[in-house]
Scaffold this motif. Structure first.
Motif, PDB file in Angstrom:
ATOM      1  N   ALA A  55       0.834  -1.210   0.000  1.00 29.47           N
ATOM      2  CA  ALA A  55       0.000   0.000   0.000  1.00 29.47           C
ATOM      3  C   ALA A  55       0.861   1.250   0.000  1.00 29.47           C
ATOM      4  CB  ALA A  55      -0.940  -0.010   1.196  1.00 29.47           C
ATOM      5  N   ILE A  56       1.890   1.271   0.830  1.00 28.42           N
ATOM      6  CA  ILE A  56       2.787   2.431   0.870  1.00 28.42           C
ATOM      7  C   ILE A  56       3.470   2.601  -0.485  1.00 28.42           C
ATOM      8  CG2 ILE A  56       4.904   3.371   1.891  1.00 28.42           C
ATOM      9  CD1 ILE A  56       4.012   2.035   4.550  1.00 28.42           C
ATOM     10  N   ASN A  57       3.957   1.504  -1.048  1.00 33.94           N
ATOM     11  CA  ASN A  57       4.647   1.569  -2.342  1.00 33.94           C
ATOM     12  C   ASN A  57       3.732   1.965  -3.489  1.00 33.94           C
ATOM     13  OD1 ASN A  57       7.202   0.963  -1.349  1.00 33.94           O
ATOM     14  ND2 ASN A  57       6.825  -1.234  -1.449  1.00 33.94           N
ATOM     15  N   GLU A  58       2.422   1.882  -3.298  1.00 35.52           N
ATOM     16  CA  GLU A  58       1.472   2.333  -4.314  1.00 35.52           C
ATOM     17  C   GLU A  58       1.052   3.784  -4.087  1.00 35.52           C
ATOM     18  OE1 GLU A  58      -1.738  -0.487  -4.401  1.00 35.52           O
ATOM     19  OE2 GLU A  58      -0.398  -2.122  -4.971  1.00 35.52           O
ATOM     20  N   GLY A  59       1.659   4.443  -3.099  1.00 38.85           N
ATOM     21  CA  GLY A  59       1.402   5.864  -2.881  1.00 38.85           C
ATOM     22  C   GLY A  59       0.363   6.174  -1.824  1.00 38.85           C
ATOM     23  N   ILE A  60      -0.112   5.175  -1.086  1.00 41.85           N
ATOM     24  CA  ILE A  60      -1.109   5.416  -0.046  1.00 41.85           C
ATOM     25  C   ILE A  60      -0.394   5.906   1.212  1.00 41.85           C
ATOM     26  CG2 ILE A  60      -2.825   4.314   1.457  1.00 41.85           C
ATOM     27  CD1 ILE A  60      -3.329   2.403  -0.967  1.00 41.85           C
ATOM     28  N   PRO A  61      -0.762   7.083   1.721  1.00 40.30           N
ATOM     29  CA  PRO A  61      -0.107   7.595   2.927  1.00 40.30           C
ATOM     30  C   PRO A  61      -0.546   6.816   4.171  1.00 40.30           C
ATOM     31  CG  PRO A  61      -1.804   9.114   2.190  1.00 40.30           C
ATOM     32  CD  PRO A  61      -1.735   8.015   1.173  1.00 40.30           C
ATOM     33  N   VAL A  62       0.416   6.510   5.022  1.00 39.59           N
ATOM     34  CA  VAL A  62       0.167   5.773   6.253  1.00 39.59           C
ATOM     35  C   VAL A  62       0.777   6.560   7.408  1.00 39.59           C
ATOM     36  CG1 VAL A  62       0.594   3.607   7.480  1.00 39.59           C
ATOM     37  CG2 VAL A  62       0.168   3.579   5.017  1.00 39.59           C
ATOM     38  N   SER A  63       0.014   6.697   8.484  1.00 36.59           N
ATOM     39  CA  SER A  63       0.460   7.481   9.637  1.00 36.59           C
ATOM     40  C   SER A  63       0.627   6.589  10.859  1.00 36.59           C
ATOM     41  CB  SER A  63      -0.548   8.580   9.963  1.00 36.59           C
ATOM     42  OG  SER A  63      -0.654   9.483   8.884  1.00 36.59           O
ATOM     43  N   PHE A  64       1.717   6.818  11.575  1.00 40.90           N
ATOM     44  CA  PHE A  64       2.007   6.127  12.822  1.00 40.90           C
ATOM     45  C   PHE A  64       2.045   7.176  13.926  1.00 40.90           C
ATOM     46  CE2 PHE A  64       3.875   3.701   9.410  1.00 40.90           C
ATOM     47  CZ  PHE A  64       3.523   2.401   9.712  1.00 40.90           C
ATOM     48  N   THR A  65       1.361   6.901  15.038  1.00 43.40           N
ATOM     49  CA  THR A  65       1.297   7.855  16.130  1.00 43.40           C
ATOM     50  C   THR A  65       1.902   7.250  17.390  1.00 43.40           C
ATOM     51  OG1 THR A  65      -0.671   8.903  15.222  1.00 43.40           O
ATOM     52  CG2 THR A  65      -0.230   9.282  17.549  1.00 43.40           C
ATOM     53  N   ALA A  66       2.906   7.946  17.926  1.00 46.48           N
ATOM     54  CA  ALA A  66       3.484   7.594  19.222  1.00 46.48           C
ATOM     55  C   ALA A  66       2.820   8.480  20.264  1.00 46.48           C
ATOM     56  CB  ALA A  66       4.993   7.819  19.214  1.00 46.48           C
TER      57      ALA A  66
END
Length: 174
Positions: free
Chosen positions: A44-55
């Motif tokens: 998904a990331i490699n297809e351009g979909i932004p992914v967010s991680f929250t600490a």
């Protein structure tokens, strides 16, 4: 069955180190995480979909006579995206300036080892008081698009989360 698979997946993200440090500006959190991205999430990331991680960080002062006092809550979100046109990964911390990276692993370093971020100024914590600190990391599904949100419900790769890592901290007398 659904709950047990989510619980197993949550254990895949581990808080390796966590501590609170006193600096001249205030209190900064130092934390590092360990996990591997699943193949569906990488694709998904490699297809351009932004992914967010929250600490997230929570600092509470224990009280014997009532519930703990919730003193500080802070979070830092790292948004990872692949730019298909420029063929590079970008990462932005808390919506700030985007940084460019040649590989996904380099961009993920901001998630695995976030920079020490300021969670409280010097006056926010009482000197000589002991605080309970909790730290965790999660894939932030709130920032996914609606079609990806539906996908995230049915795929365990999209349910990354750590358990809360808890420790105590004694504030400075300074």
């Amino acid at each position: 069955m659904l709950f047990s698979s989510a619980y197993v997946q949550a254990a895949d993200v581990e808080v390796m180190n966590a501590k609170l440090e006193s600096t001249d500006e205030g209190y900064r959190v130092f934390v590092s995480f360990s996990f591997e991205l699943g193949s569906d999430l990488k694709n998904a990331i490699n297809e351009g979909i932004p992914v967010s991680f929250t600490a997230e960080v929570e600092i509470n002062r224990p009280r014997w006579y009532w519930f703990d006092e919730k003193t500080i809550r802070s979070s830092q979100t790292v948004r990872i995206q692949y730019d298909l046109w420029r063929r590079q990964y970008t990462a932005a911390v808390n919506g700030g300036l985007k940084q460019n990276f040649a590989s996904l692993e380099e961009a993920m370093a901001l998630v695995w080892r976030p920079r020490r971020w300021l969670v409280a100024d010097k006056k926010a914590l009482n000197p000589s008081a002991t605080y309970n600190v909790a730290v965790r990391l999660k894939l932030d599904s709130n920032q996914l698009s609606k079609p990806m949100l539906i996908t995230s419900f049915s795929n365990s790769d999209w349910r990354l989360a750590s358990e809360w890592k808890r420790f105590t901290f004694k504030a400075d007398d300074k």
